[in-house]
Scaffold this motif. Structure first.
Motif: not given
Length: 318
Positions: A84, A136, A143
């Protein structure tokens, strides 16, 4: 040292693409920009752009000039399967495109790019700011399926910079460069705080984000659950209620990778993590990942990273 090494190791992944929208105009239809590579060949999936190296550190942060200047300020469409990214542009500007729609970015601007989103950049020369990259899976508080921030952070988004966010990026950059006491804990706390600020800026999604095929999430969860079992594709397919051929097609469509490459990538990322963060012997790492022959584990690891497991660990500690 780790940040330097992340740039140097050869890659685990190859795969698929996307770009972003202008501040204050996210609901307007943007111009469509043609990228020949998008129609002629698969768009790559990288750990960091231009690299598919293992990701041993808790997170990665760098100045945009350090990432983009050597690429003539252009980053071709690509995606990150497990990472991410959050960008902060404080000067310069350019175009960001995700989901094939390109928009102008006028600093100061904050950009949120979830994993799997195809994106590309054409920065103005001299653009200033930061890009922070988070694995992530290592931040379930942000997340994970139960995370309060998950829905907001699952949106590809660009927008105004909330108060305190620029200082948050600077603090993370300083902590990342340091080697003092509680480095990882301080980095984690700062990243969680910044993630909350980004999620708050994005707000609740107007509609539920498009959900990737849930079978891929189950496939990765099974790989992690059975790391030490030595399962082959046929075993995973059986557990998922699929034929091996169907699993191969599913993985290729979702990631651009063969199922075997995806499986090997998850295992090797875990190997890098164990070598970086534990004092397990190399053969113990191999056993933990289902490699019964330490020599074979060493050959597989060297083929992917370009180094033996021992040399990889020594390089991180150097």
């Amino acid at each position: 040292m780790i940040a330097t090494w992340v740039r140097m190791v050869s890659s685990l992944f190859v795969g698929a693409s996307c770009l972003a929208a202008p501040v204050g105009r996210m609901d307007e239809a943007g111009k469509f920009w043609h990228f020949p590579a998008m129609s002629q060949s698969p768009i790559p999936s990288w750990n960091l752009y231009g690299e598919d190296s293992p990701f041993p550190d808790l997170l990665h942060i760098e100045r945009i000039v350090d990432r983009a200047a050597g690429l003539d300020w252009r980053i071709a469409p690509h995606r990150h399967l497990h990472l991410h990214q959050v960008f902060l542009l404080t000067g310069g500007g350019g175009r960001l495109s995700f989901d094939g729609v390109a928009h102008e970015l006028v600093p100061p601007v904050l950009v949120n790019l979830p994993r799997g989103v195809v994106h590309g950049f054409a920065f103005a020369a001299g653009t200033e700011g930061f890009v922070m990259t988070l694995p992530a899976a290592d931040f379930p508080e942000l997340f994970g399926p139960e995370a309060e921030t998950a829905a907001a952070l699952a949106r590809a988004w660009a927008g105004p910079v909330p108060e305190g966010v620029a200082a948050g990026f600077a603090a993370i950059a300083a902590a990342h460069e340091g080697q003092g006491a509680f480095r990882r804990l301080r980095l984690r706390a700062a990243a969680l705080d910044l993630g909350c600020a980004v999620a708050e800026a994005i707000g609740a999604p107007e509609a539920a984000p498009e959900v990737a095929d849930p079978r891929m999430a189950r496939f990765e969860a099974l790989i992690r659950r059975e790391l030490a079992s030595g399962w082959q594709l046929v075993d995973f397919a059986r557990e998922l209620g699929l034929s091996e051929r169907h699993l191969r097609r599913l993985c290729r469509a979702a990631t651009g990778l063969s199922a075997h490459a995806y499986l090997e990538g998850v295992r090797l990322r875990e190997a890098c993590r164990l070598l970086a963060y534990t004092r397990m012997q190399v053969q113990e790492v191999g056993f933990a990942l289902g490699f019964e022959d330490p020599a074979y584990f060493g050959r597989v690891f060297a083929r992917v990273t370009g180094l033996s497991p021992g040399a990889y660990r020594a390089r991180l500690e150097g």
